[in-house]
Scaffold this motif. Sequence first.
Motif, short mmCIF file in Angstrom:
data_model
loop_
_atom_site.label_atom_id
_atom_site.label_comp_id
_atom_site.label_asym_id
_atom_site.label_seq_id
_atom_site.Cartn_x
_atom_site.Cartn_y
_atom_site.Cartn_z
N TYR A 1 0.83 -1.20 0.00
CA TYR A 1 0.00 0.00 0.00
C TYR A 1 0.87 1.26 0.00
O TYR A 1 0.56 2.24 -0.68
CB TYR A 1 -0.97 -0.01 1.19
CG TYR A 1 -2.10 0.98 1.03
CD1 TYR A 1 -3.04 0.85 0.02
CD2 TYR A 1 -2.21 2.07 1.88
CE1 TYR A 1 -4.07 1.76 -0.14
CE2 TYR A 1 -3.24 3.00 1.73
CZ TYR A 1 -4.17 2.83 0.72
OH TYR A 1 -5.18 3.75 0.56
N THR A 2 1.98 1.20 0.70
CA THR A 2 2.92 2.33 0.70
C THR A 2 3.47 2.56 -0.70
O THR A 2 3.59 3.71 -1.14
CB THR A 2 4.06 2.09 1.71
OG1 THR A 2 3.49 1.97 3.02
CG2 THR A 2 5.07 3.22 1.71
N HIS A 3 3.79 1.49 -1.41
CA HIS A 3 4.26 1.63 -2.80
C HIS A 3 3.18 2.25 -3.68
O HIS A 3 3.48 3.09 -4.53
CB HIS A 3 4.69 0.28 -3.37
CG HIS A 3 6.05 -0.15 -2.92
ND1 HIS A 3 7.21 0.36 -3.46
CD2 HIS A 3 6.43 -1.03 -1.97
CE1 HIS A 3 8.25 -0.18 -2.87
NE2 HIS A 3 7.80 -1.03 -1.95
N VAL A 4 1.94 1.84 -3.48
CA VAL A 4 0.83 2.40 -4.25
C VAL A 4 0.75 3.91 -4.01
O VAL A 4 0.65 4.71 -4.95
CB VAL A 4 -0.51 1.71 -3.88
CG1 VAL A 4 -1.70 2.50 -4.39
CG2 VAL A 4 -0.53 0.29 -4.43
N ILE A 5 0.80 4.31 -2.75
CA ILE A 5 0.74 5.74 -2.41
C ILE A 5 1.93 6.49 -3.02
O ILE A 5 1.76 7.56 -3.60
CB ILE A 5 0.67 5.94 -0.88
CG1 ILE A 5 -0.69 5.46 -0.37
CG2 ILE A 5 0.91 7.40 -0.52
CD1 ILE A 5 -0.82 5.47 1.14
N ASP A 6 3.12 5.92 -2.90
CA ASP A 6 4.32 6.56 -3.47
C ASP A 6 4.17 6.76 -4.98
O ASP A 6 4.50 7.82 -5.52
CB ASP A 6 5.57 5.75 -3.17
CG ASP A 6 5.98 5.81 -1.71
OD1 ASP A 6 5.47 6.68 -0.96
OD2 ASP A 6 6.83 4.98 -1.31
N ASP A 7 3.66 5.73 -5.66
CA ASP A 7 3.45 5.84 -7.11
C ASP A 7 2.45 6.94 -7.44
O ASP A 7 2.66 7.72 -8.38
CB ASP A 7 2.94 4.52 -7.69
CG ASP A 7 3.99 3.42 -7.77
OD1 ASP A 7 5.18 3.69 -7.50
OD2 ASP A 7 3.60 2.27 -8.09
N ILE A 8 1.38 7.01 -6.68
CA ILE A 8 0.36 8.05 -6.92
C ILE A 8 0.95 9.44 -6.72
O ILE A 8 0.73 10.34 -7.53
CB ILE A 8 -0.88 7.82 -6.03
CG1 ILE A 8 -1.59 6.52 -6.46
CG2 ILE A 8 -1.83 9.02 -6.10
CD1 ILE A 8 -2.67 6.04 -5.50
N MET A 9 1.73 9.61 -5.67
CA MET A 9 2.35 10.91 -5.42
C MET A 9 3.32 11.29 -6.55
O MET A 9 3.37 12.44 -6.97
CB MET A 9 3.08 10.91 -4.07
CG MET A 9 2.18 10.81 -2.85
SD MET A 9 1.04 12.20 -2.66
CE MET A 9 -0.53 11.39 -2.96
N GLN A 10 4.05 10.30 -7.05
CA GLN A 10 4.97 10.53 -8.17
C GLN A 10 4.20 11.00 -9.41
O GLN A 10 4.61 11.95 -10.08
CB GLN A 10 5.72 9.24 -8.47
CG GLN A 10 6.65 9.30 -9.65
CD GLN A 10 7.28 7.94 -9.95
OE1 GLN A 10 7.41 7.08 -9.10
NE2 GLN A 10 7.66 7.75 -11.20
N VAL A 11 3.07 10.37 -9.68
CA VAL A 11 2.25 10.75 -10.84
C VAL A 11 1.65 12.14 -10.64
O VAL A 11 1.60 12.94 -11.58
CB VAL A 11 1.18 9.68 -11.13
CG1 VAL A 11 0.16 10.19 -12.15
CG2 VAL A 11 1.83 8.39 -11.62
N LEU A 12 1.21 12.44 -9.42
CA LEU A 12 0.67 13.79 -9.18
C LEU A 12 1.75 14.85 -9.40
O LEU A 12 1.45 15.92 -9.93
CB LEU A 12 0.09 13.87 -7.76
CG LEU A 12 -1.17 13.04 -7.51
CD1 LEU A 12 -1.60 13.14 -6.04
CD2 LEU A 12 -2.31 13.43 -8.44
#
Length: 131
Positions: A93-104
Amino acid sequence: MEKTKEVEKRTLFERLGGTSGITAIVDDVVQTHMENPAISKRFTAYNDKPERMAVIKKHTVDFFSAGSGGAVEYKGRSMEETHAGMNISREEYTHVIDDIMQVLDKHGMSEDTKKEVLAILWSLKGMIIGQ
């Protein structure tokens, strides 16, 4: 000063670019997840199921559009139902959040917008992790 006040009045949905902006973000997030070795197996499994991936993306766009202030009705399953049996770990889940922040970041979202998205993602963690 006026510009800042005007931006603050916009909904998260508007700041994310409405349905088209959220769709572009979701497309990029899914691609980023597929390239992230820590979670890619959960997403690359859909490479041979493009129709299923299209449904997942549509539900994700609708879910985030509705939850961010858009006039969109989410008709998908609950987060618990969607993630039942997946046993997603905190690390994943942390990786998912990190990926989303990177895309934002890639989409030029402001720090305030990213913080608001992060708060939403954090509020969902109990409905997703370990289900």
